[in-house]
Scaffold this motif. Sequence first.
Motif, short mmCIF file in Angstrom:
data_model
loop_
_atom_site.label_atom_id
_atom_site.label_comp_id
_atom_site.label_asym_id
_atom_site.label_seq_id
_atom_site.Cartn_x
_atom_site.Cartn_y
_atom_site.Cartn_z
N SER A 18 -13.32 39.64 -20.78
CA SER A 18 -14.26 38.54 -20.53
C SER A 18 -14.69 37.80 -21.80
O SER A 18 -15.70 37.13 -21.81
N GLY A 19 -13.93 37.96 -22.87
CA GLY A 19 -14.19 37.19 -24.09
C GLY A 19 -15.19 37.77 -25.06
O GLY A 19 -15.42 37.19 -26.11
N LYS A 20 -15.81 38.90 -24.72
CA LYS A 20 -16.75 39.50 -25.66
C LYS A 20 -16.85 41.00 -25.45
O LYS A 20 -16.59 41.51 -24.37
N MET A 21 -17.20 41.69 -26.52
CA MET A 21 -17.43 43.13 -26.44
C MET A 21 -18.16 43.61 -27.68
O MET A 21 -18.21 42.91 -28.69
N LYS A 22 -18.73 44.78 -27.56
CA LYS A 22 -19.41 45.40 -28.70
C LYS A 22 -18.36 45.76 -29.75
O LYS A 22 -17.23 46.12 -29.42
N ARG A 23 -18.78 45.68 -30.99
CA ARG A 23 -17.89 46.00 -32.11
C ARG A 23 -17.29 47.40 -31.97
O ARG A 23 -16.10 47.60 -32.20
N SER A 24 -18.10 48.37 -31.58
CA SER A 24 -17.61 49.75 -31.45
C SER A 24 -16.58 49.87 -30.33
O SER A 24 -15.59 50.60 -30.47
N ASP A 25 -16.79 49.16 -29.23
CA ASP A 25 -15.81 49.18 -28.13
C ASP A 25 -14.51 48.50 -28.55
O ASP A 25 -13.42 48.96 -28.22
N LEU A 26 -14.65 47.39 -29.28
CA LEU A 26 -13.45 46.68 -29.78
C LEU A 26 -12.66 47.58 -30.72
O LEU A 26 -11.44 47.65 -30.64
N ARG A 27 -13.37 48.29 -31.60
CA ARG A 27 -12.70 49.19 -32.54
C ARG A 27 -11.88 50.24 -31.79
O ARG A 27 -10.73 50.51 -32.11
N ARG A 28 -12.47 50.82 -30.76
CA ARG A 28 -11.74 51.82 -29.97
C ARG A 28 -10.56 51.19 -29.23
O ARG A 28 -9.48 51.77 -29.15
N ARG A 29 -10.76 49.99 -28.70
CA ARG A 29 -9.70 49.33 -27.93
C ARG A 29 -8.47 49.05 -28.79
O ARG A 29 -7.35 49.19 -28.34
N VAL A 30 -8.69 48.64 -30.05
CA VAL A 30 -7.55 48.29 -30.91
C VAL A 30 -7.17 49.43 -31.85
O VAL A 30 -6.26 49.27 -32.67
N SER A 31 -7.84 50.57 -31.74
CA SER A 31 -7.53 51.76 -32.55
C SER A 31 -7.50 51.47 -34.05
O SER A 31 -6.50 51.70 -34.72
N MET A 32 -8.63 50.97 -34.56
CA MET A 32 -8.73 50.66 -35.98
C MET A 32 -9.95 51.36 -36.58
O MET A 32 -10.91 51.64 -35.87
N LYS A 33 -9.89 51.58 -37.88
CA LYS A 33 -11.06 52.05 -38.60
C LYS A 33 -12.07 50.91 -38.64
O LYS A 33 -11.69 49.74 -38.70
#
Length: 69
Positions: A18-33
């Motif tokens: 939906s075009g937005k997400m919390k930074r922590s959720d985005l980090r998990r989604r893209v598997s990045m530090k």
Amino acid sequence: MKSQSQHDRILWALSNSSGKMKRSDLRRRVSMKLSDLDHIIEELAKEGHIRISGDMVSLDPAHASRQNS
């Protein structure tokens, strides 16, 4: 075979949530530090692809409309 760039992975993840997400959720989604993610989202924000507001990261609708013109 060329792998998807980290910038593209972040934009893809946002566009599929939906075009937005919390930074922590985005980090998990893209598997990045978190440090790597922060660097890339700062670049994307400077380029006008996304907006950062506190802990929320969102696609910039103005950028999308410029791309489709």
